[in-house]
Motif scaffolding. Structure first.
Motif, PDB file in Angstrom:
ATOM      1  N   ALA A  56       0.635  -1.262  -1.775  1.00 38.48           N
ATOM      2  CA  ALA A  56       1.134  -0.241  -2.413  1.00 38.48           C
ATOM      3  C   ALA A  56       0.059   0.888  -2.625  1.00 38.48           C
ATOM      4  O   ALA A  56      -1.160   0.765  -2.143  1.00 38.48           O
ATOM      5  N   ALA A  57       0.561   1.992  -2.800  1.00 38.36           N
ATOM      6  CA  ALA A  57      -0.221   3.286  -3.161  1.00 38.36           C
ATOM      7  C   ALA A  57      -1.230   3.116  -4.127  1.00 38.36           C
ATOM      8  O   ALA A  57      -2.499   3.524  -4.124  1.00 38.36           O
ATOM      9  N   THR A  58      -1.116   2.433  -5.124  1.00 44.25           N
ATOM     10  CA  THR A  58      -1.904   2.057  -6.351  1.00 44.25           C
ATOM     11  C   THR A  58      -2.006   0.530  -6.727  1.00 44.25           C
ATOM     12  O   THR A  58      -1.218   0.026  -6.180  1.00 44.25           O
ATOM     13  N   ALA A  59      -3.221   0.158  -7.125  1.00 40.70           N
ATOM     14  CA  ALA A  59      -3.105  -1.378  -7.674  1.00 40.70           C
ATOM     15  C   ALA A  59      -2.285  -1.880  -8.344  1.00 40.70           C
ATOM     16  O   ALA A  59      -1.908  -2.940  -7.954  1.00 40.70           O
ATOM     17  N   SER A  60      -1.338  -1.142  -9.158  1.00 43.85           N
ATOM     18  CA  SER A  60      -0.452  -1.841 -10.246  1.00 43.85           C
ATOM     19  C   SER A  60       1.069  -1.793  -9.581  1.00 43.85           C
ATOM     20  O   SER A  60       1.817  -2.257  -9.798  1.00 43.85           O
ATOM     21  N   ALA A  61       1.053  -0.725  -8.386  1.00 43.03           N
ATOM     22  CA  ALA A  61       2.567  -0.625  -7.885  1.00 43.03           C
ATOM     23  C   ALA A  61       2.918  -1.600  -6.972  1.00 43.03           C
ATOM     24  O   ALA A  61       1.876  -2.537  -6.569  1.00 43.03           O
ATOM     25  N   PRO A  62       3.818  -1.979  -6.929  1.00 42.73           N
ATOM     26  CA  PRO A  62       4.313  -3.180  -6.051  1.00 42.73           C
ATOM     27  C   PRO A  62       4.281  -2.846  -4.516  1.00 42.73           C
ATOM     28  O   PRO A  62       4.307  -1.906  -3.932  1.00 42.73           O
ATOM     29  N   PRO A  63       3.729  -4.018  -3.739  1.00 44.48           N
ATOM     30  CA  PRO A  63       3.835  -3.803  -2.250  1.00 44.48           C
ATOM     31  C   PRO A  63       5.310  -3.887  -1.672  1.00 44.48           C
ATOM     32  O   PRO A  63       6.134  -4.163  -2.573  1.00 44.48           O
ATOM     33  N   ALA A  64       5.424  -3.686  -0.462  1.00 52.42           N
ATOM     34  CA  ALA A  64       6.817  -3.492   0.075  1.00 52.42           C
ATOM     35  C   ALA A  64       7.573  -4.653  -0.274  1.00 52.42           C
ATOM     36  O   ALA A  64       8.815  -4.489  -0.114  1.00 52.42           O
ATOM     37  N   ASP A  65       7.090  -6.005  -0.168  1.00 50.82           N
ATOM     38  CA  ASP A  65       7.837  -7.218   0.063  1.00 50.82           C
ATOM     39  C   ASP A  65       7.777  -7.618  -1.472  1.00 50.82           C
ATOM     40  O   ASP A  65       8.622  -8.790  -1.501  1.00 50.82           O
ATOM     41  N   ALA A  66       7.697  -7.060  -2.389  1.00 50.24           N
ATOM     42  CA  ALA A  66       7.844  -7.637  -3.908  1.00 50.24           C
ATOM     43  C   ALA A  66       9.097  -7.323  -4.206  1.00 50.24           C
ATOM     44  O   ALA A  66      10.118  -6.596  -3.838  1.00 50.24           O
ATOM     45  N   ILE A  67       9.600  -8.414  -5.234  1.00 54.68           N
ATOM     46  CA  ILE A  67      10.829  -8.268  -5.965  1.00 54.68           C
ATOM     47  C   ILE A  67      10.598  -7.615  -7.026  1.00 54.68           C
ATOM     48  O   ILE A  67       9.680  -8.203  -8.051  1.00 54.68           O
ATOM     49  N   ILE A  68      11.321  -6.611  -7.482  1.00 52.82           N
ATOM     50  CA  ILE A  68      11.051  -5.860  -8.769  1.00 52.82           C
ATOM     51  C   ILE A  68      11.900  -6.380  -9.836  1.00 52.82           C
ATOM     52  O   ILE A  68      13.001  -6.652  -9.835  1.00 52.82           O
ATOM     53  N   LEU A  69      11.165  -7.201 -10.881  1.00 46.11           N
ATOM     54  CA  LEU A  69      11.800  -7.612 -11.733  1.00 46.11           C
ATOM     55  C   LEU A  69      12.096  -6.793 -13.219  1.00 46.11           C
ATOM     56  O   LEU A  69      12.833  -7.212 -13.887  1.00 46.11           O
ATOM     57  N   PHE A  70      11.426  -5.789 -13.054  1.00 39.86           N
ATOM     58  CA  PHE A  70      11.836  -4.656 -14.048  1.00 39.86           C
ATOM     59  C   PHE A  70      11.323  -3.215 -13.558  1.00 39.86           C
ATOM     60  O   PHE A  70      10.241  -2.977 -13.205  1.00 39.86           O
ATOM     61  N   ASN A  71      12.544  -2.424 -13.338  1.00 43.71           N
ATOM     62  CA  ASN A  71      12.023  -1.126 -12.704  1.00 43.71           C
ATOM     63  C   ASN A  71      12.062  -0.107 -13.873  1.00 43.71           C
ATOM     64  O   ASN A  71      12.046   1.322 -13.175  1.00 43.71           O
ATOM     65  N   GLY A  72      12.010  -0.403 -15.146  1.00 45.17           N
ATOM     66  CA  GLY A  72      11.721   0.881 -15.884  1.00 45.17           C
ATOM     67  C   GLY A  72      13.051   1.211 -16.515  1.00 45.17           C
ATOM     68  O   GLY A  72      13.299   2.302 -17.730  1.00 45.17           O
ATOM     69  N   LYS A  73      14.069   0.921 -16.162  1.00 44.35           N
ATOM     70  CA  LYS A  73      15.644   1.369 -16.480  1.00 44.35           C
ATOM     71  C   LYS A  73      16.328   0.156 -17.273  1.00 44.35           C
ATOM     72  O   LYS A  73      17.174   0.673 -18.214  1.00 44.35           O
ATOM     73  N   ASP A  74      16.347  -1.098 -16.710  1.00 40.71           N
ATOM     74  CA  ASP A  74      17.167  -2.047 -17.249  1.00 40.71           C
ATOM     75  C   ASP A  74      16.861  -3.400 -17.061  1.00 40.71           C
ATOM     76  O   ASP A  74      15.802  -3.745 -16.229  1.00 40.71           O
TER      77      ASP A  74
END
Length: 256
Positions: free
Chosen positions: A42-60
């Motif tokens: 990830a570009a920052t420490a808290s951002a997800p790496p490329a292979d992560a499963i996003i469980l909350f995207n900030g939208k739904d």
């Protein structure tokens, strides 16, 4: 003279040990397989790496369902890139089930929090949900900033099992982070325990659980014990206290 002879003997023995360790070629201890997969960080420490499963995207909450009725989509409210516990509806958990994983999660106690002890922003992350209600392995969420309670029930604790190694809680109203490495328990074909669950937790960047071994799922009363289970959802708790509810954002997971 005897001392000199003893020293010389020990030196020769040490040299022989070193020489014995240096036999062969450097290539004899070089390993080329398996080759680890490439993961774009990830570009920052808290951002997800490329292979992560996003469980909350900030939208739904499309990745979440109600715990007590998994056919019902999660009912908690989403606003301004975060979602907030709705105590009237109950716990929510992920649609997917997981074994061992790396988890990142951010949570916030409301700035206008009331109450004391366990009645102050109480929630929890169940690292493996093993049934309806509050069944599973709980990593506690609580306002532990200048708030006294029992040590194995404060933020960063494995509830009623492991006291956190430190208390790095920020003030209410500020975002807190959990970074978790969860090693799920394994069971033999007859259902007996093969290996217990272990968990490492960084709380706001501070290690608060270091490969802690769990005695079983969380028990509010009594001692924990294992019952065989497979991969399980990750659950968030709608605790029944009267304080203002907790909010969450930026949740992702990497199966291990």
């Amino acid at each position: 003279m005897k001392q000199l002879l003893l020293t010389a003997t020990l030196s020769v023995a040490a040299l022989s040990t070193v020489c014995a360790q240096q036999t062969g070629k450097p290539e004899d201890t070089e390993v080329y397989t398996p080759v680890p997969p490439v993961v774009v960080p990830a570009a920052t420490a808290s951002a997800p790496p490329a292979d992560a499963i996003i469980l909350f995207n900030g939208k739904d909450l499309s990745q979440w369902v109600m715990t007590d009725d998994r056919n019902t989509p999660a009912k908690w409210k989403v606003a301004k890139g975060a979602f907030t516990v709705d105590k009237s509806t109950g716990n929510i958990e992920t649609r997917r089930s997981f074994g061992s994983y790396q988890l990142h999660l951010e949570w916030r106690i409301p700035v206008n929090i009331n109450g004391t002890g366990q009645g102050r922003g109480n929630s929890g992350v169940f690292l493996a949900s093993t049934g309806k209600g509050d069944l599973g392995y709980e990593l506690q969420i609580l306002d532990s900033y200048q708030n006294s309670t029992y040590s194995n029930g404060m933020a960063g604790s494995i509830y009623k099992q492991h006291v956190p190694l430190a208390n790095p809680t920020r003030r209410p109203g500020e975002w807190q982070t959990y970074d978790v490495v969860w090693l799920a328990p394994t069971f033999r074909p007859d259902g007996s325990l093969a290996a217990p669950a272990r968990v490492t937790v960084l709380f706001n960047g501070v290690v608060v659980q270091n490969a802690a071994e769990l005695a079983g799922p969380t028990q509010y009363i009594g001692q924990p014990s294992y019952q065989a289970h497979g991969p399980a959802p990750i659950k968030l708790q709608a605790h029944g206290d009267k304080s203002e509810p907790v909010s969450f954002r930026n949740i992702w997971v990497r199966p291990l």
